[in-house]
Motif scaffolding. Structure first.
Motif, short mmCIF file in Angstrom:
data_model
loop_
_atom_site.label_atom_id
_atom_site.label_comp_id
_atom_site.label_asym_id
_atom_site.label_seq_id
_atom_site.Cartn_x
_atom_site.Cartn_y
_atom_site.Cartn_z
N LYS A 1 0.93 -1.09 0.14
CA LYS A 1 -0.07 0.09 -0.03
C LYS A 1 0.98 1.14 0.04
CE LYS A 1 -3.39 2.20 2.86
NZ LYS A 1 -3.99 2.47 4.10
N ASN A 2 1.85 1.18 0.87
CA ASN A 2 2.80 2.28 0.81
C ASN A 2 3.57 2.73 -0.45
OD1 ASN A 2 2.01 2.76 3.56
ND2 ASN A 2 3.94 1.92 4.60
N LEU A 3 4.00 1.49 -0.92
CA LEU A 3 4.78 1.52 -2.18
C LEU A 3 3.83 2.28 -3.43
CD1 LEU A 3 6.80 -1.75 -2.41
CD2 LEU A 3 7.72 0.63 -1.92
N ILE A 4 2.82 1.76 -3.46
CA ILE A 4 1.96 2.52 -4.52
C ILE A 4 1.41 3.93 -4.09
CG2 ILE A 4 -0.39 2.28 -5.73
CD1 ILE A 4 1.84 -0.05 -6.65
N HIS A 5 1.18 4.07 -3.04
CA HIS A 5 0.68 5.46 -2.43
C HIS A 5 1.98 6.36 -2.86
CE1 HIS A 5 0.48 8.68 0.25
NE2 HIS A 5 -0.86 8.74 0.07
N ASP A 6 3.31 5.80 -2.42
CA ASP A 6 4.61 6.80 -2.83
C ASP A 6 4.97 6.68 -4.16
OD1 ASP A 6 4.30 7.33 0.07
OD2 ASP A 6 5.83 5.92 0.69
N GLN A 7 4.38 5.89 -4.91
CA GLN A 7 4.61 5.98 -6.45
C GLN A 7 4.44 7.25 -6.94
OE1 GLN A 7 6.35 4.27 -8.29
NE2 GLN A 7 5.92 4.30 -10.37
N LYS A 8 3.43 7.72 -6.50
CA LYS A 8 3.00 9.34 -7.14
C LYS A 8 4.01 10.19 -6.79
CE LYS A 8 -0.72 12.02 -7.82
NZ LYS A 8 -1.69 11.70 -9.00
N ASN B 1 11.46 -1.02 -15.99
CA ASN B 1 11.63 -0.21 -17.28
C ASN B 1 10.46 0.00 -17.91
OD1 ASN B 1 13.75 0.94 -18.58
ND2 ASN B 1 14.19 -0.88 -19.90
N LYS B 2 9.59 0.44 -17.48
CA LYS B 2 8.09 0.82 -18.23
C LYS B 2 7.79 2.20 -17.68
CE LYS B 2 7.01 -3.62 -19.38
NZ LYS B 2 6.91 -3.93 -20.59
N LYS B 3 7.01 2.66 -18.55
CA LYS B 3 6.25 4.18 -18.04
C LYS B 3 5.62 4.04 -17.01
CE LYS B 3 3.20 7.32 -20.32
NZ LYS B 3 1.74 7.10 -19.83
N PRO B 4 5.95 4.72 -16.07
CA PRO B 4 5.37 4.70 -14.54
C PRO B 4 3.67 4.49 -14.61
CG PRO B 4 7.04 6.33 -14.45
CD PRO B 4 6.87 5.94 -16.07
N ASP B 5 3.08 3.61 -13.94
CA ASP B 5 1.81 3.75 -13.62
C ASP B 5 1.75 3.71 -12.13
OD1 ASP B 5 1.48 1.19 -13.22
OD2 ASP B 5 0.44 0.41 -14.81
N PHE B 6 0.30 4.10 -11.78
CA PHE B 6 0.28 4.29 -10.28
C PHE B 6 -1.00 3.42 -9.61
CE2 PHE B 6 1.81 7.79 -12.85
CZ PHE B 6 2.92 8.03 -11.95
N THR B 7 -1.26 2.20 -10.35
CA THR B 7 -2.37 1.44 -9.75
C THR B 7 -1.85 0.05 -9.71
OG1 THR B 7 -3.19 0.90 -11.74
CG2 THR B 7 -4.39 2.46 -10.48
N CYS B 8 -2.53 -0.75 -8.88
CA CYS B 8 -2.19 -2.21 -8.63
C CYS B 8 -3.29 -3.10 -8.67
CB CYS B 8 -1.51 -2.24 -7.19
SG CYS B 8 -0.66 -3.86 -6.60
N LYS B 9 -3.08 -4.15 -9.21
CA LYS B 9 -4.33 -5.24 -9.21
C LYS B 9 -4.11 -6.21 -8.05
CE LYS B 9 -6.17 -5.29 -14.13
NZ LYS B 9 -5.39 -5.22 -15.09
N GLU B 10 -5.14 -6.40 -7.30
CA GLU B 10 -5.00 -7.32 -6.28
C GLU B 10 -5.95 -8.49 -6.57
OE1 GLU B 10 -6.04 -5.45 -2.60
OE2 GLU B 10 -6.35 -7.24 -1.45
N PHE C 1 -6.48 -1.06 -6.92
CA PHE C 1 -6.42 -0.05 -6.07
C PHE C 1 -5.06 1.16 -6.57
CE2 PHE C 1 -2.47 -1.15 -3.51
CZ PHE C 1 -2.44 -2.49 -3.67
N GLY C 2 -5.23 2.14 -5.90
CA GLY C 2 -3.99 3.14 -6.18
C GLY C 2 -4.50 4.41 -6.73
N TRP C 3 -3.65 5.04 -7.28
CA TRP C 3 -4.07 6.39 -7.59
C TRP C 3 -5.19 6.65 -8.88
CZ3 TRP C 3 -3.13 10.39 -4.45
CH2 TRP C 3 -2.12 10.16 -3.51
N PHE C 4 -6.34 7.34 -8.62
CA PHE C 4 -7.26 7.46 -9.79
C PHE C 4 -8.14 8.77 -9.34
CE2 PHE C 4 -11.75 6.50 -11.06
CZ PHE C 4 -11.51 6.32 -12.35
N LYS C 5 -8.39 9.43 -10.49
CA LYS C 5 -8.81 10.97 -10.30
C LYS C 5 -8.02 11.48 -9.21
CE LYS C 5 -13.45 9.85 -12.14
NZ LYS C 5 -14.97 9.57 -11.72
N ASP C 6 -6.88 11.47 -9.17
CA ASP C 6 -5.96 12.15 -8.15
C ASP C 6 -6.16 11.84 -6.70
OD1 ASP C 6 -3.87 13.86 -8.49
OD2 ASP C 6 -4.85 15.60 -8.12
N LYS C 7 -7.09 10.64 -6.56
CA LYS C 7 -7.17 10.17 -5.22
C LYS C 7 -6.63 8.97 -4.95
CE LYS C 7 -10.17 13.49 -3.17
NZ LYS C 7 -9.54 14.66 -3.66
N PHE C 8 -6.30 8.57 -3.84
CA PHE C 8 -5.62 7.12 -3.47
C PHE C 8 -6.99 6.37 -3.07
CE2 PHE C 8 -3.26 3.87 -1.21
CZ PHE C 8 -2.32 3.39 -2.12
#
Ligand code: SAM
Length: 579
Positions: free
Chosen positions: A252-259, A293-302, A314-321
């Motif tokens: 959760k922290n890794l995806i949150h801080d990915q922003k 080595n990919k274009k960064p993205d900000f979500t994660c499939k569970e 989960f992750g960043w969507f419409k500027d919200k976590f």
């Protein structure tokens, strides 16, 4: 080097017996081992090789197993290591370089060489020397019995993951298709720092640095998270995959801080494992896998690791976590700022004295003492576990409410309520023993989480501790409001119909969808004030209709409905703080 004998398989022993003389020249034995298995610098000095030759001669017995927990150490069982590696290699079947930054007993490395024939280089780092030896001997045994397969270059290094130069390693391996795999320690730096020195790995730095605080400069920090960050930082530009078994909270922290970090990772997956079954611990954990080595993205499939059933994205969507991108897409119409201020209930830290049971017309406290009190300050009390169903006006316990607002002088109790005062005074030492500094220099018998809002007759309440997002309408008993404890959150109203409409709205499909889309249920306190304050009552009201509300609320009149509408539309920028 007294610990490695037990890892020597029969075939390895035969190998050393056959090449016994070579042990007298560590350069020669190292060359032989390198030719047989690919492992570089098996012995780092002649002393180590000589010691082994002595042990072999003496046929020494096995040493006892150290307590693995004291090293923040949960070795991955062979089966799980195989499954995780298989899954990672399914994503990329052309991996050339494997790195295990805290390799322990080497089960991931063994699983990888068993399943991939394209490997050119393997590096394992481990802080605990016996595990370094165990891994090396297992690898040697593997190649001795599988001498016909290609041998990658292997380095099993005794070192500290925080000091090892992964940057250098990343530079020299940039051209190789990479799999960074493993299971870093599931402990925090402060837990490790407090380990008794005898149980620390011989060359560990934890003690010297008094935990990792000195290294990271942070307070309490999950070691697994810090090793993950280090790996992503060093290897984000490698063509390959990152696959770690880590705590859910770390993912959760890794995806949150990915922003903020913007690592070159994408198509991340979180596959939940059963840690009780795999590691015999009660920690929510998973396999976190992501492409490098990919274009960064900000979500994660569970998913569920075992049946690969999809759970959420989960992750960043419409500027919200958010916890569920899909639900939030629909529920986000409710996102805003609550016009009603959500409050938590009463805090007193003195339950033995303050909480009472009603027995045969009088009260009994938690010490079992039967007591006689004026009823003035005694209110019904509901706790998180009591909040069940749609509506309640009954309770198991009562509570003495000594103040109407924080800091109120409590001398009035002595003047007006002698029985209550006698009871409180006779138990004063229990109040004085309260440790929290919030009670320091406050009037005797002070409580917290109290204000006008506590005395609202009707409350729309929810537990902060449980996973349910259902709200309960709490009604007064004989006109006396019922109190909630500090594990609950609520908004208060003086009129039943207004409370019923608020209750109807928060339990509506849309608000429920919104809440479920933003709540991470495996957090310690999944529901909190910040989450609840995001419910925009005006938007919830505009999305509902009177006819439907009438089917849920008895005798609902259009005037009440419109009154509520005016209330939530009125002065949306100013929250209602009265209740
Ligand atoms: C959770 S265990 C996992 C071991 C192995 N990766 C596996 O999956 O079986 C974590 C390992 O990290 C090692 N370790 C702890 N702190 C370390 C550090 N700073 N550097 C290198 N290894 C460390 C422990 O000794 C332990 O073997």
């Amino acid at each position: 080097m007294t610990y490695y004998e037990k890892y020597i398989a029969d075939s390895t022993l035969k190998f050393f017996l056959k090449n016994f003389r070579a042990l007298m020249n560590f350069g020669e034995i190292n060359n032989l081992i390198k030719k047989t298995s690919g492992i570089n610098n098996f012995f780092s000095s002649q002393q180590e090789a000589t010691e082994l030759s002595k042990k072999i001669r003496e046929h020494l017995s096995i040493v006892s197993e150290p307590d693995r927990r004291e090293y923040g150490d949960f070795q991955t069982n062979k089966d799980l290591a195989l499954q995780v590696t298989e899954y990672a290699l399914l994503k990329r079947n052309d991996i050339e370089f494997i790195l295990e930054p805290t390799c322990g007993k080497g089960n991931f490395i063994l699983a990888a060489i068993n399943q991939s024939k394209s490997l050119k280089k393997i590096v394992g780092v481990e802080i605990y020397l016996p595990y370094v030896w165990e891994t090396k001997f297992k690898l040697l045994a593997y190649y001795l019995t599988n001498d016909d397969i290609p041998k990658p270059e292997i380095d099993i290094i005794h070192g500290n993951a925080f000091e090892f130069s992964y940057q250098e390693l990343a530079k020299s391996t940039k051209h190789l298709k990479t799999l960074v795999i493993g299971n870093p320690p599931w402990v925090t730096n402060s837990e490790l720092g407090s380990i008794d020195s005898n149980n620390l790995p011989e060359k560990s730095n934890f003690k010297k640095h008094s935990g990792l605080e000195a290294i990271t400069g942070k307070g309490n920090f999950d070691i697994g998270e810090s090793i993950s960050l280090k790996m992503l930082k060093c290897f984000e530009n490698h063509d390959g995959i990152f696959a770690f078994l880590i705590k859910n909270s770390v993912v959760k922290n890794l995806i949150h801080d990915q922003k903020r970090n913007g690592f070159r990772i994408s198509e991340s997956e979180k596959l939940n494992i059963d840690s009780k079954k795999e590691f015999n611990v009660s920690v929510n954990a998973c396999l976190f896998l992501t492409y490098l080595n990919k274009k960064p993205d900000f979500t994660c499939k569970e998913f569920d690791f075992y049946n690969r059933k999809y759970i959420t994205t989960f992750g960043w969507f419409k500027d919200k976590f958010v916890y569920s991108v899909k639900d939030y897409d629909q529920g986000s119409t409710i996102e805003g700022k609550s016009i009603f201020t959500w409050r938590s209930g009463v805090k007193h830290d003195c339950s033995k004295v303050m909480e009472l049971e009603r027995i045969n017309g009088h009260f009994r406290n938690d010490f079992g003492q039967e007591i006689n009190l004026e009823k003035n300050l005694v209110y019904g009390l509901l706790k998180s576990s009591d909040l069940k169903g749609d509506q309640m006006n009954t309770y198991r316990k009562s509570i003495i409410i000594t103040q109407k607002r924080i800091g109120q002088d409590t001398k009035y109790i002595q003047d007006k309520l002698p029985l209550t005062y006698q009871y409180l005074k006779s138990n004063k030492k229990c109040f004085d023993m309260r440790k929290s500094s919030i009670y320091k220099d406050k009037p005797d018998f002070s409580i917290f989480g109290i204000g006008d809002y506590s005395f609202a007759k009707y409350k729309v309440a929810i537990s902060g501790l449980y996973k349910s997002t259902h709200f309960t309408l709490v009604c007064p008993e004989d006109c006396k409001p019922i109190m909630l404890d500090d594990t609950c959150y609520f908004i208060g109203f003086d009129q039943l119909k207004i409370a019923q409409i608020a209750h109807y709205l928060v339990n509506s499909e849309l608000v429920q969808k919104f809440l479920k889309s933003i709540i991470f249920l495996d957090s310690k306190r999944p529901i909190n004030k910040d989450i609840l304050m995001r419910i925009d009552f005006e938007k919830a009201f505009e999305s509902s209709d009177f006819e439907n509300a009438k089917t849920k609320i008895d005798d609902l009149k259009i005037e009440d409905w419109e009154k509520f509408g005016q209330m939530v539309r009125h002065s949306v920028s100013e929250q209602m703080t009265l209740f």
